[in-house]
Design a protein around this motif. Sequence first.
Motif, PDB file in Angstrom:
ATOM      1  N   GLY A  15       0.815  -1.215   0.000  1.00  0.00           N
ATOM      2  CA  GLY A  15       0.000   0.000   0.000  1.00  0.00           C
ATOM      3  C   GLY A  15       0.841   1.254   0.000  1.00  0.00           C
ATOM      4  O   GLY A  15       0.509   2.245  -0.660  1.00  0.00           O
ATOM      5  N   LEU A  16       1.969   1.232   0.720  1.00  0.00           N
ATOM      6  CA  LEU A  16       2.848   2.397   0.745  1.00  0.00           C
ATOM      7  C   LEU A  16       3.584   2.577  -0.572  1.00  0.00           C
ATOM      8  O   LEU A  16       3.984   3.696  -0.916  1.00  0.00           O
ATOM      9  N   GLU A  17       3.787   1.495  -1.325  1.00  0.00           N
ATOM     10  CA  GLU A  17       4.353   1.638  -2.670  1.00  0.00           C
ATOM     11  C   GLU A  17       3.388   2.419  -3.561  1.00  0.00           C
ATOM     12  O   GLU A  17       3.792   3.310  -4.311  1.00  0.00           O
ATOM     13  N   TRP A  18       2.108   2.069  -3.473  1.00  0.00           N
ATOM     14  CA  TRP A  18       1.101   2.819  -4.225  1.00  0.00           C
ATOM     15  C   TRP A  18       1.054   4.269  -3.770  1.00  0.00           C
ATOM     16  O   TRP A  18       0.914   5.187  -4.589  1.00  0.00           O
ATOM     17  N   LEU A  19       1.177   4.475  -2.464  1.00  0.00           N
ATOM     18  CA  LEU A  19       1.151   5.843  -1.942  1.00  0.00           C
ATOM     19  C   LEU A  19       2.352   6.634  -2.446  1.00  0.00           C
ATOM     20  O   LEU A  19       2.219   7.797  -2.821  1.00  0.00           O
ATOM     21  N   ARG A  20       3.552   6.031  -2.449  1.00  0.00           N
ATOM     22  CA  ARG A  20       4.728   6.710  -2.990  1.00  0.00           C
ATOM     23  C   ARG A  20       4.474   7.171  -4.425  1.00  0.00           C
ATOM     24  O   ARG A  20       4.803   8.298  -4.805  1.00  0.00           O
ATOM     25  N   PHE A  21       3.898   6.279  -5.211  1.00  0.00           N
ATOM     26  CA  PHE A  21       3.611   6.616  -6.601  1.00  0.00           C
ATOM     27  C   PHE A  21       2.608   7.763  -6.701  1.00  0.00           C
ATOM     28  O   PHE A  21       2.806   8.719  -7.475  1.00  0.00           O
ATOM     29  N   LEU A  22       1.534   7.698  -5.930  1.00  0.00           N
ATOM     30  CA  LEU A  22       0.498   8.730  -6.003  1.00  0.00           C
ATOM     31  C   LEU A  22       1.015  10.076  -5.513  1.00  0.00           C
ATOM     32  O   LEU A  22       0.639  11.129  -6.040  1.00  0.00           O
ATOM     33  N   GLY A 332       8.972   2.684  -7.113  1.00  0.00           N
ATOM     34  CA  GLY A 332      10.357   2.971  -7.424  1.00  0.00           C
ATOM     35  C   GLY A 332      10.537   4.146  -8.358  1.00  0.00           C
ATOM     36  O   GLY A 332      11.581   4.806  -8.363  1.00  0.00           O
ATOM     37  N   ALA A 333       9.506   4.423  -9.167  1.00  0.00           N
ATOM     38  CA  ALA A 333       9.576   5.546 -10.103  1.00  0.00           C
ATOM     39  C   ALA A 333       9.211   6.875  -9.463  1.00  0.00           C
ATOM     40  O   ALA A 333       9.322   7.926 -10.107  1.00  0.00           O
ATOM     41  N   SER A 334       8.799   6.857  -8.192  1.00  0.00           N
ATOM     42  CA  SER A 334       8.272   8.078  -7.577  1.00  0.00           C
ATOM     43  C   SER A 334       9.329   9.171  -7.449  1.00  0.00           C
ATOM     44  O   SER A 334       9.061  10.341  -7.748  1.00  0.00           O
ATOM     45  N   LEU A 335      10.532   8.819  -7.002  1.00  0.00           N
ATOM     46  CA  LEU A 335      11.559   9.843  -6.843  1.00  0.00           C
ATOM     47  C   LEU A 335      12.012  10.410  -8.187  1.00  0.00           C
ATOM     48  O   LEU A 335      12.166  11.634  -8.310  1.00  0.00           O
ATOM     49  N   PRO A 336      12.226   9.590  -9.231  1.00  0.00           N
ATOM     50  CA  PRO A 336      12.468  10.178 -10.551  1.00  0.00           C
ATOM     51  C   PRO A 336      11.329  11.079 -11.019  1.00  0.00           C
ATOM     52  O   PRO A 336      11.579  12.090 -11.688  1.00  0.00           O
ATOM     53  N   MET A 337      10.092  10.754 -10.674  1.00  0.00           N
ATOM     54  CA  MET A 337       8.981  11.626 -11.047  1.00  0.00           C
ATOM     55  C   MET A 337       9.111  12.980 -10.358  1.00  0.00           C
ATOM     56  O   MET A 337       8.859  14.021 -10.978  1.00  0.00           O
ATOM     57  N   PHE A 338       9.487  12.974  -9.085  1.00  0.00           N
ATOM     58  CA  PHE A 338       9.732  14.232  -8.383  1.00  0.00           C
ATOM     59  C   PHE A 338      10.794  15.051  -9.099  1.00  0.00           C
ATOM     60  O   PHE A 338      10.668  16.268  -9.246  1.00  0.00           O
ATOM     61  N   ALA A 339      11.866  14.388  -9.551  1.00  0.00           N
ATOM     62  CA  ALA A 339      13.035  15.093 -10.052  1.00  0.00           C
ATOM     63  C   ALA A 339      12.945  15.491 -11.522  1.00  0.00           C
ATOM     64  O   ALA A 339      13.510  16.508 -11.930  1.00  0.00           O
ATOM     65  N   LEU A 340      12.234  14.707 -12.333  1.00  0.00           N
ATOM     66  CA  LEU A 340      12.308  14.873 -13.788  1.00  0.00           C
ATOM     67  C   LEU A 340      11.112  15.564 -14.421  1.00  0.00           C
ATOM     68  O   LEU A 340      11.175  15.943 -15.596  1.00  0.00           O
ATOM     69  N   HIS A 341      10.031  15.730 -13.678  1.00  0.00           N
ATOM     70  CA  HIS A 341       8.793  16.121 -14.350  1.00  0.00           C
ATOM     71  C   HIS A 341       8.824  17.520 -14.949  1.00  0.00           C
ATOM     72  O   HIS A 341       8.180  17.761 -15.972  1.00  0.00           O
ATOM     73  N   THR A 388       5.213  10.628 -18.580  1.00  0.00           N
ATOM     74  CA  THR A 388       6.105  10.872 -17.448  1.00  0.00           C
ATOM     75  C   THR A 388       6.277   9.627 -16.595  1.00  0.00           C
ATOM     76  O   THR A 388       7.399   9.274 -16.200  1.00  0.00           O
ATOM     77  N   VAL A 389       5.181   8.945 -16.306  1.00  0.00           N
ATOM     78  CA  VAL A 389       5.253   7.732 -15.497  1.00  0.00           C
ATOM     79  C   VAL A 389       6.116   6.675 -16.186  1.00  0.00           C
ATOM     80  O   VAL A 389       7.009   6.077 -15.571  1.00  0.00           O
ATOM     81  N   LEU A 390       5.865   6.436 -17.466  1.00  0.00           N
ATOM     82  CA  LEU A 390       6.610   5.407 -18.195  1.00  0.00           C
ATOM     83  C   LEU A 390       8.083   5.781 -18.324  1.00  0.00           C
ATOM     84  O   LEU A 390       8.972   4.935 -18.149  1.00  0.00           O
ATOM     85  N   PHE A 391       8.343   7.051 -18.619  1.00  0.00           N
ATOM     86  CA  PHE A 391       9.733   7.498 -18.757  1.00  0.00           C
ATOM     87  C   PHE A 391      10.484   7.314 -17.441  1.00  0.00           C
ATOM     88  O   PHE A 391      11.623   6.839 -17.420  1.00  0.00           O
ATOM     89  N   CYS A 392       9.841   7.686 -16.338  1.00  0.00           N
ATOM     90  CA  CYS A 392      10.515   7.606 -15.036  1.00  0.00           C
ATOM     91  C   CYS A 392      10.719   6.161 -14.586  1.00  0.00           C
ATOM     92  O   CYS A 392      11.716   5.843 -13.924  1.00  0.00           O
ATOM     93  N   MET A 393       9.782   5.272 -14.945  1.00  0.00           N
ATOM     94  CA  MET A 393       9.991   3.854 -14.664  1.00  0.00           C
ATOM     95  C   MET A 393      11.217   3.338 -15.405  1.00  0.00           C
ATOM     96  O   MET A 393      12.068   2.639 -14.831  1.00  0.00           O
ATOM     97  N   MET A 394      11.320   3.681 -16.697  1.00  0.00           N
ATOM     98  CA  MET A 394      12.457   3.232 -17.487  1.00  0.00           C
ATOM     99  C   MET A 394      13.759   3.874 -16.988  1.00  0.00           C
ATOM    100  O   MET A 394      14.810   3.231 -16.948  1.00  0.00           O
TER     101      MET A 394
END
Length: 425
Positions: A15-22, A332-341, A388-394
């Motif tokens: 659940g916290l993984e989902w929360l990190r993403f959201l 796992g993609a949450s921090l790249p989303m913070f940084a790259l968006h 953005t989500v897909l790019f940050c996952m990759m």
Amino acid sequence: MENKRTTVKKERFIGLEWLRFLLGLYIVIFHTLHTYSSISDWSGYITDIGFFSTSAFFVLSGFLLAHVYLDDDKRMREPAKSFWVKRFSNLYPIHIGAMLLAMAVSTLVGYLAITPGDAGASIRFVLYDVNDGSTLESITHYMSDAELALNVLLNVTLLHAWNPLYLTFNPVTWSISALFFFYLTFPWIAPRLSRVTSQRRALVVTNLIYLIPPLVVIAMTDFAMPETGILHRNPLVRLPEFMAGILLCALYTQRRQMGLHLGVGVRWALLLFIALSVIIGSWLLRHQGPAWYYLLHNGLLLPAQLALIFVVAHWSPPSSSRMRRLATRLGGASLPMFALHVPLFVVFTRVERVLKGEPSLCLSSIPRCMEAAGDASIWLYPVFLLFTVLFCMMFQENFVVRIRQWLQGKLLSSGRQAVHANSGI
């Protein structure tokens, strides 16, 4: 000798993984949705309180790291050096990759000048950090050579959150700088906080301490600089959020050991409290002046952030291994989303504008092609979010993980210490 408890399997918080993403997705929306003038009448109701996401992320980081890196005796499961190397190896590739991308994008955008505002884009361009109603012109600043060199150094050394005057290059990565400071303190503060006998009392005291800086600013200043920048991102000022996450983990662990669980009624009551906190906070921001911004940003919403993480931590993991894997990848993609968006949004909207104009002109005349560019449309905004989500996952899986492994191999004597999946924040 290694503590045998380090091999004990830890609880996985899907659940916290989902929360990190959201939380990462919401910060993307917070920084980008307001740029669409066609929805400016109502977009603020969604984005005004976006700082809730960053604060909750800091709390969540303290919670997860305490869960992963402390053993049953409230001691570090591994040496401090190992912990620091792992945290640095996870943060640094994200930060440097995002900074270089942002610098390249701002330089290119300033050169192409697709929109009227693009003409001023430059790696030297900054806005002074104030909350006193100053005009955009009065807070616009272009860094001198000395300032530019200093801020490059601050960014390379992960110290840029300590600059209270303005944000540079890729503004949102101040949070990575703050996280790095939190990680430096973790081996010392986490065991001590986790041994506190009354976590609830400690959480109240931590929250009250966190409220002292904004109260001082409200009482003694005019909401200008450097106090606005200090409250916004100074790692020492923001440290109570991280500490609160550690204390919350200790409370959660104690309750688990006692066999206590959240009843359905308590869960709904906490969710209602979170919703009311956000609604009232949004109203105060819009109608009650700048002083409330400082209070809400630095402490008043901390109980709601703690409640959110506490409730989600009690969610049962899904039975589907595919859903668990998806949650881990998105988290796992949450921090790249913070940084790259931010640079990704600039690239996406400029490409969209060119494609809506006469892109064939780009083959013969770049200036004419730029002049013919159209407008960005809110209808393509969901495409940007998905991109953005897909790019940050990759980016996380194919760049950050590889650089992280290389750095750990170079900086750790063993070079083979595994990184727990839950420790990715």
